[in-house]
Design an enzyme around this catalytic site. Structure first.
Site, PDB file in Angstrom:
ATOM      1  CB  CYS A   1      -0.893   0.048   1.252  1.00 39.87           C
ATOM      2  SG  CYS A   1      -1.943  -1.385   1.499  1.00 39.87           S
ATOM      3  CG  ASP A   2       2.577   5.216  -1.390  1.00 33.08           C
ATOM      4  OD1 ASP A   2       3.680   5.106  -0.810  1.00 33.08           O
ATOM      5  OD2 ASP A   2       2.118   6.308  -1.781  1.00 33.08           O
TER       6      ASP A   2
END
Length: 230
Positions: A96-97
């Protein structure tokens, strides 16, 4: 068996053997993401990607905010494939970011007190959009068999902290190392008036979106829940 996939009642022996091998790998060093997953019944392996996020973002050509965070998430997942392959031939790698869109600008972790203070000067009393990109790569028998990605956007309504409150918050160091210079589940939560969207996404990983993406690569999230006796 903690952290490996479990099987539902009446699952076939062949399917059971497969599910027991599938490993959930989180390609992130974020303690918040890890805490969300553990609270939701999963004990993942953690493999930190260590990618240069700024360089990846700079290489993109006129991306939308959603495309930026999704590309960063996929880069993180891809960066750990070989490491994971060496220990778990059957796995789902989840990365994720997160970034905050405020005033037309997309921002990540501030890194310094000065930048955090400038961010809060822009955010205080306003709303911003917290975007979290998600990417999943499926390893099946050591081979990269499937992959998918997506993003979730949640509107965050910020309070207007007093100068003394902001000084104290920045002094904790927390806003320096998180996207948008705030947290929902930590001390920053005192300065969030409300959100419109998925709270788990604001913390760092959207459980509803992750469930949908896992299904796209052929894995049911309930099969990944830890055993009640583990």
């Amino acid at each position: 068996m903690s952290g490996t996939a479990r099987h539902p009642v009446n699952e076939s022996p062949d399917r059971l053997g497969y599910l027991l091998r599938v490993r959930f790998v989180l390609a992130s060093q974020s303690p918040a993401r890890l805490a969300v997953l553990r609270a939701a019944g999963i004990d993942p392996s953690v493999v930190v990607s260590g990618v240069d996020e700024d360089a990846i973002a700079a290489a993109l050509t006129d991306p939308t905010p959603a495309e930026t965070v999704t590309a960063l998430a996929m880069a993180k997942a891809e960066a750990v494939v070989e490491t994971v392959r060496g220990t778990h031939s059957d796995a789902v790698i989840v990365a994720c970011d997160s970034m905050l869109s405020i005033g037309g600008a997309l921002v990540g972790k501030p890194g310094t007190p000065e930048v955090a203070r400038a961010r809060w000067a822009e955010m205080a009393g306003r709303s911003g959009e917290l975007l979290t990109g998600h990417a999943i790569i499926r390893l099946d028998g050591g081979e990269r068999s499937k992959e998918t990605s997506g993003s979730h956007t949640t509107t965050v309504r910020f309070a207007d902290p007093s100068p003394a409150e902001l000084d104290a918050y920045i002094a904790t160091g927390e806003p320096l190392v998180v996207a948008g210079s705030f947290t929902l589940d930590g001390m920053g939560g005192w300065f969030v008036e409300g959100i419109d969207g998925d709270p788990s996404s604001v913390i760092g990983i959207s459980l509803p979106l992750t469930r949908k993406l896992l299904a796209e690569v052929g894995v049911s999230v309930v099969d990944l829940w830890r055993s009640p006796t583990s």
